[in-house]
Design a protein around this motif. Structure first.
Motif, PDB file in Angstrom:
ATOM      1  N   SER A 139      -6.736  -2.032  -3.858  1.00 40.13           N
ATOM      2  CA  SER A 139      -6.034  -0.813  -4.254  1.00 40.13           C
ATOM      3  C   SER A 139      -6.065   0.232  -3.136  1.00 40.13           C
ATOM      4  N   ILE A 140      -7.231   0.410  -2.530  1.00 39.07           N
ATOM      5  CA  ILE A 140      -7.383   1.405  -1.456  1.00 39.07           C
ATOM      6  C   ILE A 140      -6.550   1.022  -0.237  1.00 39.07           C
ATOM      7  N   ALA A 141      -6.547  -0.257   0.117  1.00 41.28           N
ATOM      8  CA  ALA A 141      -5.763  -0.713   1.271  1.00 41.28           C
ATOM      9  C   ALA A 141      -4.269  -0.549   1.023  1.00 41.28           C
ATOM     10  N   ALA A 142      -3.837  -0.802  -0.203  1.00 40.25           N
ATOM     11  CA  ALA A 142      -2.419  -0.621  -0.533  1.00 40.25           C
ATOM     12  C   ALA A 142      -2.024   0.846  -0.383  1.00 40.25           C
ATOM     13  N   ALA A 143      -2.890   1.738  -0.863  1.00 39.32           N
ATOM     14  CA  ALA A 143      -2.616   3.174  -0.708  1.00 39.32           C
ATOM     15  C   ALA A 143      -2.547   3.563   0.769  1.00 39.32           C
ATOM     16  N   ALA A 144      -3.441   2.979   1.574  1.00 40.22           N
ATOM     17  CA  ALA A 144      -3.458   3.285   3.009  1.00 40.22           C
ATOM     18  C   ALA A 144      -2.155   2.859   3.677  1.00 40.22           C
ATOM     19  N   ILE A 145      -1.645   1.695   3.297  1.00 42.42           N
ATOM     20  CA  ILE A 145      -0.386   1.208   3.888  1.00 42.42           C
ATOM     21  C   ILE A 145       0.754   2.164   3.577  1.00 42.42           C
ATOM     22  N   HIS A 146       0.862   2.562   2.319  1.00 41.28           N
ATOM     23  CA  HIS A 146       1.917   3.522   1.964  1.00 41.28           C
ATOM     24  C   HIS A 146       1.719   4.849   2.686  1.00 41.28           C
ATOM     25  N   ASN A 147       0.468   5.314   2.738  1.00 40.81           N
ATOM     26  CA  ASN A 147       0.206   6.587   3.418  1.00 40.81           C
ATOM     27  C   ASN A 147       0.627   6.542   4.880  1.00 40.81           C
ATOM     28  N   TYR A 148       0.279   5.428   5.546  1.00 40.05           N
ATOM     29  CA  TYR A 148       0.605   5.311   6.969  1.00 40.05           C
ATOM     30  C   TYR A 148       2.105   5.477   7.196  1.00 40.05           C
ATOM     31  N   PHE A 149       2.892   4.725   6.457  1.00 40.86           N
ATOM     32  CA  PHE A 149       4.344   4.761   6.685  1.00 40.86           C
ATOM     33  C   PHE A 149       4.976   6.053   6.176  1.00 40.86           C
ATOM     34  N   GLN A 150       4.527   6.544   5.027  1.00 35.28           N
ATOM     35  CA  GLN A 150       5.108   7.774   4.495  1.00 35.28           C
ATOM     36  C   GLN A 150       4.824   8.965   5.398  1.00 35.28           C
ATOM     37  N   GLU A 151       3.627   9.009   5.958  1.00 34.03           N
ATOM     38  CA  GLU A 151       3.274  10.116   6.862  1.00 34.03           C
ATOM     39  C   GLU A 151       4.118  10.109   8.134  1.00 34.03           C
ATOM     40  N   ARG A 152       4.703   8.965   8.456  1.00 36.87           N
ATOM     41  CA  ARG A 152       5.481   8.827   9.688  1.00 36.87           C
ATOM     42  C   ARG A 152       6.979   8.746   9.439  1.00 36.87           C
ATOM     43  N   GLY A 153       7.400   9.082   8.234  1.00 33.36           N
ATOM     44  CA  GLY A 153       8.825   9.214   7.957  1.00 33.36           C
ATOM     45  C   GLY A 153       9.574   7.930   7.657  1.00 33.36           C
ATOM     46  N   TYR A 154       8.858   6.853   7.329  1.00 32.27           N
ATOM     47  CA  TYR A 154       9.526   5.607   6.955  1.00 32.27           C
ATOM     48  C   TYR A 154      10.067   5.705   5.527  1.00 32.27           C
ATOM     49  N   VAL A 155      11.169   5.020   5.286  1.00 36.08           N
ATOM     50  CA  VAL A 155      11.719   4.899   3.933  1.00 36.08           C
ATOM     51  C   VAL A 155      11.181   3.616   3.309  1.00 36.08           C
ATOM     52  N   TYR A 156      10.632   3.729   2.119  1.00 36.87           N
ATOM     53  CA  TYR A 156      10.111   2.560   1.396  1.00 36.87           C
ATOM     54  C   TYR A 156      11.291   1.841   0.762  1.00 36.87           C
ATOM     55  N   PHE A 157      11.580   0.661   1.263  1.00 35.02           N
ATOM     56  CA  PHE A 157      12.752  -0.112   0.840  1.00 35.02           C
ATOM     57  C   PHE A 157      12.329  -1.259  -0.074  1.00 35.02           C
ATOM     58  N   HIS A 158      12.962  -1.357  -1.238  1.00 30.71           N
ATOM     59  CA  HIS A 158      12.664  -2.444  -2.175  1.00 30.71           C
ATOM     60  C   HIS A 158      13.623  -3.604  -1.938  1.00 30.71           C
ATOM     61  N   SER A 159      13.128  -4.635  -1.283  1.00 31.96           N
ATOM     62  CA  SER A 159      13.964  -5.801  -1.011  1.00 31.96           C
ATOM     63  C   SER A 159      14.118  -6.638  -2.271  1.00 31.96           C
ATOM     64  N   PRO A 160      15.210  -7.387  -2.394  1.00 28.82           N
ATOM     65  CA  PRO A 160      15.441  -8.169  -3.611  1.00 28.82           C
ATOM     66  C   PRO A 160      14.450  -9.322  -3.759  1.00 28.82           C
ATOM     67  N   ILE A 161      14.040  -9.573  -4.979  1.00 28.45           N
ATOM     68  CA  ILE A 161      13.162 -10.702  -5.282  1.00 28.45           C
ATOM     69  C   ILE A 161      13.971 -11.999  -5.346  1.00 28.45           C
ATOM     70  N   ILE A 162      15.190 -11.896  -5.878  1.00 25.67           N
ATOM     71  CA  ILE A 162      16.083 -13.063  -5.949  1.00 25.67           C
ATOM     72  C   ILE A 162      17.065 -12.975  -4.799  1.00 25.67           C
ATOM     73  N   THR A 163      17.204 -14.073  -4.052  1.00 25.24           N
ATOM     74  CA  THR A 163      18.048 -14.047  -2.856  1.00 25.24           C
ATOM     75  C   THR A 163      18.871 -15.323  -2.733  1.00 25.24           C
ATOM     76  N   GLY A 164      19.946 -15.222  -1.977  1.00 29.38           N
ATOM     77  CA  GLY A 164      20.775 -16.394  -1.706  1.00 29.38           C
ATOM     78  C   GLY A 164      20.599 -16.920  -0.309  1.00 29.38           C
ATOM     79  N   SER A 165      19.633 -16.343   0.452  1.00 27.05           N
ATOM     80  CA  SER A 165      19.434 -16.773   1.839  1.00 27.05           C
ATOM     81  C   SER A 165      17.973 -17.061   2.107  1.00 27.05           C
ATOM     82  N   ASP A 166      17.720 -17.983   3.013  1.00 28.45           N
ATOM     83  CA  ASP A 166      16.371 -18.362   3.421  1.00 28.45           C
ATOM     84  C   ASP A 166      16.064 -17.687   4.745  1.00 28.45           C
ATOM     85  N   ALA A 167      15.289 -16.581   4.694  1.00 25.04           N
ATOM     86  CA  ALA A 167      15.037 -15.800   5.906  1.00 25.04           C
ATOM     87  C   ALA A 167      14.291 -16.599   6.965  1.00 25.04           C
TER      88      ALA A 167
END
Length: 463
Positions: A139-167
């Motif tokens: 839980s603490i590490a997850a909060a740290a990850i969000h804090n790191y990116f949010q403090e630096r102006g990143y947009v939290y993007f929700h990628s699709p769970i269902i996809t038609g392509s194999d990345a």
């Protein structure tokens, strides 16, 4: 009488001495004597338990004396200085109420259980010290990850769970369908007729949110995903699971050096955050799971990562004089033993390995001028090996299409990905980090099944 939680008591104990209070939680251990009783109490808000002391002056002393381990209780009492050893303060109970009984065959008794046994009791294992520590750190590490990116102006993007392509292009994907598997519709050439399926085409659970994140990076400049991904890989190793979480930042107008800078900075930020906010948990893990864990983490934070090319890494390994089980070869991937040698023995620091052979890397990685390697990077850390993998993405549409042809990646379904290069494309890059791989490293708990609340692995979909 006011309700308090363990966290408040441990953090404010000096100010709360003499305070009447109410606590609600569970019995971790219960030591019974003729005139006294001692309950190890926990409520999940702090790693350390609190000792509850009661005596035969209570009218229902005999009843309380029979409360079982695992039972849910409500405690009314006063915080006092402890008369015994092992703790500085304790609760002198004036009343203990049974909120939820627990039978004597409760599986989680106050003794050491094997991790294999606890996996079979995954719905109860969060109550034991090991998993109190692991999942609070998660839980603490997850909060740290969000804090790191949010403090630096990143947009939290929700990628699709269902996809038609194999990345990744590996084909190890879970198929998603509403077709009747007992009577699947087929077309005139006896192939499955996906036009009759829910999405009208083949669909799968995602293996990565990277491709879609690139689209958003070319609009928001800096984005990141943090969510579940899935691999239908029939692997039973300690580091593979069928469902796991990934952190995947994507950054526009950056090259490989810029990607590495973010990788190193983010890793140090997260580890330092955990060191600061999970001291009790790390001390427990350092004592009972991996001796020297805290020192290992502090070293990663304090040391600058070394940068070497893949060719340089192979040369170091070949000249090491060490008898590896897997012979290091130019043009081939690094084995775990190679990664550990580079980080723990040769450099004793985190190591970036760059410029990988193009034939063993994904189609979207930027082709270097030598036409043999790509601008890819793996970050290796002491004691674990590979922790992150990233690259500068191929921004040249013609070269991307050629690479897709060479690697048999269908261009039709990824037309939009190619178009990103044509419609205001620019140099950009990013990386991926398996969250559970990070947790294995931070906690010292070596099996991925023990850092995921309810693991999904081959032949295992319990709870």
């Amino acid at each position: 009488m006011k309700k308090y939680e363990s966290k408040e008591i441990h953090e404010l104990s000096g100010k709360l001495l003499g305070q009447e209070m109410i606590l609600e939680g569970w019995i971790k251990n219960h030591r019974k004597q003729k005139e006294f009783g001692f309950i190890d109490f926990f409520d999940g808000t702090h790693f350390k338990s609190i000792q509850i002391v009661y005596d035969n002056k209570l009218s229902d002393f005999d009843k309380i004396n029979k409360f079982h381990v695992g039972s849910a209780i409500r405690v009314e009492g006063k915080l006092i200085e402890s008369q015994g050893t092992g703790q500085s303060y304790e609760i002198q109970a004036s009343n203990i109420i049974l909120e939820g009984d627990c039978p004597e065959d409760y599986p989680i008794q106050p003794k050491r259980h094997s991790r294999e046994f606890l996996r079979e009791q995954a719905y109860l294992r969060p109550r034991v010290n090991l998993f109190q520590a692991v999942f609070r750190i998660r839980s603490i590490a997850a909060a740290a990850i969000h804090n790191y990116f949010q403090e630096r102006g990143y947009v939290y993007f929700h990628s699709p769970i269902i996809t038609g392509s194999d990345a990744e292009g590996a084909g190890e994907m879970f198929k998603v369908t509403t077709l009747d598997i007992e009577n699947i519709a087929k077309n005139e050439i006896k192939d499955i007729d996906y036009k009759k399926d829910f999405f009208g085409k083949k669909a799968s659970l995602t293996v990565s949110g990277q491709l879609q994140a690139e689209a958003f990076a070319l609009a928001f400049k800096k984005v990141y995903t943090f969510g579940p991904t899935f691999r239908a890989e029939n692997s039973n190793t300690k580091t593979h699971a069928s469902e796991f979480w990934m952190i995947e930042p994507e950054i526009a107008f950056t090259d490989l050096d810029g990607v590495m800078e973010v990788e190193e900075e983010m890793l140090k930020y997260v580890i330092n955050y955990v060191l600061t906010n999970a001291k009790s948990e790390l001390e427990f893990l350092d004592k009972f799971v991996e001796e020297g864990l805290i020192k290992k983490l502090e070293n990663v934070v304090s040391k600058k990562a070394v940068k070497i090319t893949h060719k340089e890494a192979i040369k170091i390994l070949k000249e090491s004089g060490k008898a590896f089980e897997n012979t290091p070869e130019y043009g081939q991937d690094l084995a775990t033993e190679h990664e550990k040698y580079l980080t723990s023995e040769h450099f004793n620091s985190p190591v970036f390995v760059t410029d990988w052979p193009k034939d063993i890397k994904a189609f979207y990685m930027r082709l270097n001028d030598d036409n043999e390697t790509v601008a890819a990077v793996d970050l290796l850390v002491p004691g674990a090996g590979e922790l992150m993998g990233g690259s500068q993405r191929e921004e040249r549409a013609d070269i991307l299409e050629k690479r897709m042809d060479e690697m048999g990646v269908p261009k039709e379904e990824l037309y939009w990905y190619i178009n990103l290069r044509k419609f205001g494309g620019c140099k950009h890059g990013g990386f991926g980090m398996g969250f559970e791989r990070l947790l294995i490293y931070i906690t010292g708990v070596e099996n991925i099944r023990d850092v995921i609340p309810f693991p999904r692995t081959p032949n295992n979909c319990e709870f």
